[in-house]
Design a protein around this motif. Sequence first.
Motif, PDB file in Angstrom:
ATOM      1  N   LEU A  96     -54.372  -8.777 -14.123  1.00  0.00           N
ATOM      2  CA  LEU A  96     -53.064  -9.266 -13.690  1.00  0.00           C
ATOM      3  C   LEU A  96     -51.990  -8.371 -14.272  1.00  0.00           C
ATOM      4  O   LEU A  96     -52.240  -7.623 -15.215  1.00  0.00           O
ATOM      5  CB  LEU A  96     -52.840 -10.730 -14.097  1.00  0.00           C
ATOM      6  N   ILE A  97     -50.822  -8.428 -13.704  1.00  0.00           N
ATOM      7  CA  ILE A  97     -49.640  -7.762 -14.249  1.00  0.00           C
ATOM      8  C   ILE A  97     -48.731  -8.875 -14.771  1.00  0.00           C
ATOM      9  O   ILE A  97     -48.332  -9.765 -14.012  1.00  0.00           O
ATOM     10  CB  ILE A  97     -48.894  -6.933 -13.177  1.00  0.00           C
ATOM     11  N   ALA A  98     -48.441  -8.837 -16.057  1.00  0.00           N
ATOM     12  CA  ALA A  98     -47.639  -9.895 -16.678  1.00  0.00           C
ATOM     13  C   ALA A  98     -46.186  -9.457 -16.828  1.00  0.00           C
ATOM     14  O   ALA A  98     -45.920  -8.379 -17.331  1.00  0.00           O
ATOM     15  CB  ALA A  98     -48.209 -10.243 -18.043  1.00  0.00           C
ATOM     16  N   VAL A  99     -45.291 -10.315 -16.402  1.00  0.00           N
ATOM     17  CA  VAL A  99     -43.865 -10.115 -16.662  1.00  0.00           C
ATOM     18  C   VAL A  99     -43.570 -10.835 -17.975  1.00  0.00           C
ATOM     19  O   VAL A  99     -43.791 -12.039 -18.096  1.00  0.00           O
ATOM     20  CB  VAL A  99     -43.007 -10.694 -15.515  1.00  0.00           C
ATOM     21  N   CYS A 100     -43.124 -10.086 -18.969  1.00  0.00           N
ATOM     22  CA  CYS A 100     -42.863 -10.668 -20.283  1.00  0.00           C
ATOM     23  C   CYS A 100     -41.707 -11.659 -20.210  1.00  0.00           C
ATOM     24  O   CYS A 100     -40.762 -11.420 -19.472  1.00  0.00           O
ATOM     25  CB  CYS A 100     -42.539  -9.562 -21.296  1.00  0.00           C
ATOM     26  N   THR A 149     -66.360  -7.098  -6.920  1.00  0.00           N
ATOM     27  CA  THR A 149     -66.211  -6.467  -8.232  1.00  0.00           C
ATOM     28  C   THR A 149     -64.819  -6.507  -8.838  1.00  0.00           C
ATOM     29  O   THR A 149     -64.677  -6.269 -10.025  1.00  0.00           O
ATOM     30  CB  THR A 149     -66.631  -4.985  -8.156  1.00  0.00           C
ATOM     31  N   SER A 150     -63.788  -6.770  -8.042  1.00  0.00           N
ATOM     32  CA  SER A 150     -62.450  -6.751  -8.631  1.00  0.00           C
ATOM     33  C   SER A 150     -61.564  -7.843  -8.027  1.00  0.00           C
ATOM     34  O   SER A 150     -61.588  -8.095  -6.822  1.00  0.00           O
ATOM     35  CB  SER A 150     -61.787  -5.383  -8.476  1.00  0.00           C
ATOM     36  N   TYR A 151     -60.807  -8.457  -8.921  1.00  0.00           N
ATOM     37  CA  TYR A 151     -59.917  -9.565  -8.557  1.00  0.00           C
ATOM     38  C   TYR A 151     -58.626  -9.421  -9.342  1.00  0.00           C
ATOM     39  O   TYR A 151     -58.615  -8.868 -10.440  1.00  0.00           O
ATOM     40  CB  TYR A 151     -60.565 -10.909  -8.910  1.00  0.00           C
ATOM     41  N   GLN A 152     -57.550  -9.978  -8.783  1.00  0.00           N
ATOM     42  CA  GLN A 152     -56.286  -9.968  -9.502  1.00  0.00           C
ATOM     43  C   GLN A 152     -55.621 -11.335  -9.379  1.00  0.00           C
ATOM     44  O   GLN A 152     -55.560 -11.917  -8.288  1.00  0.00           O
ATOM     45  CB  GLN A 152     -55.356  -8.884  -8.971  1.00  0.00           C
ATOM     46  N   VAL A 153     -55.156 -11.847 -10.505  1.00  0.00           N
ATOM     47  CA  VAL A 153     -54.354 -13.064 -10.534  1.00  0.00           C
ATOM     48  C   VAL A 153     -52.943 -12.646 -10.159  1.00  0.00           C
ATOM     49  O   VAL A 153     -52.371 -11.746 -10.788  1.00  0.00           O
ATOM     50  CB  VAL A 153     -54.386 -13.725 -11.929  1.00  0.00           C
ATOM     51  N   VAL A 154     -52.405 -13.259  -9.120  1.00  0.00           N
ATOM     52  CA  VAL A 154     -51.075 -12.874  -8.628  1.00  0.00           C
ATOM     53  C   VAL A 154     -50.235 -14.115  -8.319  1.00  0.00           C
ATOM     54  O   VAL A 154     -50.757 -15.206  -8.138  1.00  0.00           O
ATOM     55  CB  VAL A 154     -51.162 -11.985  -7.362  1.00  0.00           C
ATOM     56  N   ASP A 155     -48.947 -13.893  -8.246  1.00  0.00           N
ATOM     57  CA  ASP A 155     -47.997 -14.904  -7.771  1.00  0.00           C
ATOM     58  C   ASP A 155     -48.024 -16.212  -8.543  1.00  0.00           C
ATOM     59  O   ASP A 155     -47.801 -17.273  -7.979  1.00  0.00           O
ATOM     60  CB  ASP A 155     -48.205 -15.195  -6.281  1.00  0.00           C
ATOM     61  N   VAL A 156     -48.300 -16.167  -9.837  1.00  0.00           N
ATOM     62  CA  VAL A 156     -48.176 -17.385 -10.640  1.00  0.00           C
ATOM     63  C   VAL A 156     -46.685 -17.608 -10.820  1.00  0.00           C
ATOM     64  O   VAL A 156     -45.982 -16.779 -11.395  1.00  0.00           O
ATOM     65  CB  VAL A 156     -48.898 -17.259 -11.996  1.00  0.00           C
ATOM     66  N   ALA A 157     -46.205 -18.716 -10.279  1.00  0.00           N
ATOM     67  CA  ALA A 157     -44.764 -18.982 -10.301  1.00  0.00           C
ATOM     68  C   ALA A 157     -44.511 -20.480 -10.385  1.00  0.00           C
ATOM     69  O   ALA A 157     -45.256 -21.277  -9.814  1.00  0.00           O
ATOM     70  CB  ALA A 157     -44.111 -18.424  -9.038  1.00  0.00           C
ATOM     71  N   VAL A 158     -43.445 -20.841 -11.093  1.00  0.00           N
ATOM     72  CA  VAL A 158     -43.010 -22.229 -11.215  1.00  0.00           C
ATOM     73  C   VAL A 158     -41.509 -22.250 -10.946  1.00  0.00           C
ATOM     74  O   VAL A 158     -40.773 -21.407 -11.474  1.00  0.00           O
ATOM     75  CB  VAL A 158     -43.327 -22.790 -12.623  1.00  0.00           C
ATOM     76  N   ALA A 159     -41.061 -23.187 -10.134  1.00  0.00           N
ATOM     77  CA  ALA A 159     -39.634 -23.321  -9.836  1.00  0.00           C
ATOM     78  C   ALA A 159     -38.841 -23.434 -11.143  1.00  0.00           C
ATOM     79  O   ALA A 159     -39.298 -24.052 -12.111  1.00  0.00           O
ATOM     80  CB  ALA A 159     -39.386 -24.538  -8.962  1.00  0.00           C
ATOM     81  N   ALA A 160     -37.668 -22.820 -11.161  1.00  0.00           N
ATOM     82  CA  ALA A 160     -36.865 -22.709 -12.385  1.00  0.00           C
ATOM     83  C   ALA A 160     -36.669 -24.039 -13.110  1.00  0.00           C
ATOM     84  O   ALA A 160     -36.813 -24.105 -14.333  1.00  0.00           O
ATOM     85  CB  ALA A 160     -35.510 -22.081 -12.065  1.00  0.00           C
ATOM     86  N   GLU A 161     -36.378 -25.098 -12.389  1.00  0.00           N
ATOM     87  CA  GLU A 161     -36.098 -26.372 -13.052  1.00  0.00           C
ATOM     88  C   GLU A 161     -37.333 -27.027 -13.662  1.00  0.00           C
ATOM     89  O   GLU A 161     -37.228 -27.987 -14.423  1.00  0.00           O
ATOM     90  CB  GLU A 161     -35.383 -27.347 -12.106  1.00  0.00           C
TER      91      GLU A 161
END
Length: 93
Positions: free
Chosen positions: A63-67, A21-33
């Motif tokens: 999900l929790i979004a970092v602006c 019943t519940s899911y979270q999108v987490v750790d979406v990350a891309v290297a700075a360059e």
Amino acid sequence: MRKESTGELIGMGRIVGDGGTSYQVVDVAVAAEFQGKGFGKKIMMELMLYIQKYIDPLAYVSLIAVCPANKLYEQFGFVETSPKSIGMYFKRS
């Protein structure tokens, strides 16, 4: 996501959940360059394919979004939950 020429990891994303019943999108990350080149969008496209194919349409996906990354997630149908709810975390002292 890996760089084609070297296999170097340049980005990732995960979905965690209870299998029902519940899911979270987490750790979406891309290297700075590599940021600003569409890799975050490609990662989200793959995560959304998984959500559409394997997760019950009645399940709650959040999900929790970092602006300003919230603008990316809005492209995939995510909307702010406030004022009805607020994202929170436990801050250890």
